[in-house]
Design an enzyme around this catalytic site. Structure first.
Site, short mmCIF file in Angstrom:
data_model
loop_
_atom_site.label_atom_id
_atom_site.label_comp_id
_atom_site.label_asym_id
_atom_site.label_seq_id
_atom_site.Cartn_x
_atom_site.Cartn_y
_atom_site.Cartn_z
N GLY A 141 9.62 -0.55 -13.24
CA GLY A 141 9.51 -1.89 -12.68
C GLY A 141 10.65 -2.14 -11.71
O GLY A 141 11.74 -1.56 -11.87
N GLN B 161 16.32 -6.83 -6.53
CA GLN B 161 16.98 -5.53 -6.72
C GLN B 161 16.99 -4.70 -5.44
O GLN B 161 17.66 -3.66 -5.39
CB GLN B 161 16.29 -4.74 -7.83
CG GLN B 161 16.42 -5.39 -9.20
CD GLN B 161 15.73 -4.55 -10.25
OE1 GLN B 161 14.53 -4.66 -10.44
NE2 GLN B 161 16.49 -3.70 -10.93
N CYS C 29 17.53 -0.83 -16.87
CA CYS C 29 17.26 -1.54 -15.62
C CYS C 29 17.87 -0.72 -14.49
O CYS C 29 19.00 -0.22 -14.62
CB CYS C 29 17.92 -2.92 -15.68
SG CYS C 29 17.72 -3.89 -14.18
N LEU C 30 17.16 -0.58 -13.39
CA LEU C 30 17.66 0.24 -12.28
C LEU C 30 18.94 -0.34 -11.67
O LEU C 30 19.69 0.38 -11.01
CB LEU C 30 16.58 0.42 -11.20
CG LEU C 30 15.37 1.24 -11.65
CD1 LEU C 30 14.32 1.29 -10.54
CD2 LEU C 30 15.77 2.65 -12.07
N HIS D 84 10.80 -8.65 -18.34
CA HIS D 84 12.07 -8.17 -17.77
C HIS D 84 12.12 -8.45 -16.27
O HIS D 84 13.11 -8.97 -15.75
CB HIS D 84 12.21 -6.66 -18.06
CG HIS D 84 13.40 -6.01 -17.42
ND1 HIS D 84 14.40 -5.41 -18.16
CD2 HIS D 84 13.75 -5.86 -16.12
CE1 HIS D 84 15.32 -4.93 -17.33
NE2 HIS D 84 14.94 -5.18 -16.09
N GLU D 85 11.02 -8.10 -15.56
CA GLU D 85 11.01 -8.26 -14.10
C GLU D 85 11.02 -9.74 -13.70
O GLU D 85 11.67 -10.12 -12.73
CB GLU D 85 9.82 -7.53 -13.48
CG GLU D 85 9.78 -6.02 -13.71
CD GLU D 85 11.10 -5.31 -13.42
OE1 GLU D 85 11.83 -5.74 -12.51
OE2 GLU D 85 11.40 -4.33 -14.11
N HIS E 199 14.41 -11.27 -13.52
CA HIS E 199 15.15 -11.03 -12.27
C HIS E 199 14.89 -12.14 -11.25
O HIS E 199 15.76 -12.47 -10.46
CB HIS E 199 14.72 -9.70 -11.65
CG HIS E 199 15.36 -8.49 -12.25
ND1 HIS E 199 16.72 -8.26 -12.19
CD2 HIS E 199 14.85 -7.43 -12.91
CE1 HIS E 199 17.01 -7.11 -12.79
NE2 HIS E 199 15.89 -6.57 -13.24
CO CO Z 1 15.71 -4.80 -14.21
#
Ligand code: CO
Length: 185
Positions: free
Chosen positions: A45, A50, A98-99, A140-141, A144
């Site tokens: 994701g 991000q 998370c990236l 989660h996304e 953000h």
């Molecule tokens: Co994330």
């Protein structure tokens, strides 16, 4: 095109993202670039903040998790202006990453089931019920897009234990296998 991923400490990750308008320029190209960026980093994701854009857009492809989580089979979506309409009271705690936080994995409690509404990249509206890991990825996304991140959900002790690594992410010295943009670099 692979875009640099903004790491923890970048102010854009703390901004409340703006609604996307149908006139947004090159939206399809941006969606394609976000998928490419996510695949390149082995993520499931990625939210627009991000990649440095404070807009309400996210991409997900969790199909790779299908061995462990059958509900993720074929779960590939681009979501524009997503809205979580309902969350089950039932919560499940599971490890996630998370990236924007290379090397950090922590258990987070999230609703087991959600109902989400969104536009796809063709501006078609969708409403779906999700359960299990696919519901987790969407939660989660969507976090953000509110300027929140997954470690906001962990205990102060767990946060303290990750302090060294969090500082190295901010400084840009954390090990990271993909193109990334740290504050300190
Ligand atoms: Co994330």
């Amino acid at each position: 095109m692979i875009l640099p991923i903004y790491l923890y400490g970048q102010p854009v990750l703390r901004e409340k993202a703006e609604e996307v308008s149908p006139e947004h320029p090159n939206l399809k190209e941006l969606v394609a670039n976000m998928f490419e960026t996510m695949y390149n980093a082995d993520g499931v994701g990625l939210a627009a903040p991000q990649v440095g854009l404070s807009i309400r857009l996210l991409v997900i492809d969790a199909d790779v998790l299908f061995d462990d989580f059958p509900e993720c089979k074929g779960f590939k979506r681009a979501m524009i202006n997503p809205d979580i309409l309902e969350r089950s009271e039932d919560q499940v705690a599971m490890e996630e990453g998370c990236l924007s936080f290379p090397g950090i994995h922590e258990k987070v409690s999230r609703a087991k089931k959600i109902r989400v509404a969104y536009f796809d990249e063709n501006w078609v509206t969708h409403e779906e019920e999700l359960e299990g890991f696919s519901a987790r990825v969407v939660q989660h996304e969507c976090e953000h897009l509110k300027g929140e991140v997954f470690i906001d959900n962990i205990s102060p002790i767990r946060k303290q234990l990750n302090k060294g690594r969090l500082n190295s992410i901010i400084k840009g010295t954390a090990r990271c296998s993909y193109r990334a943009k740290a504050v300190g670099k």
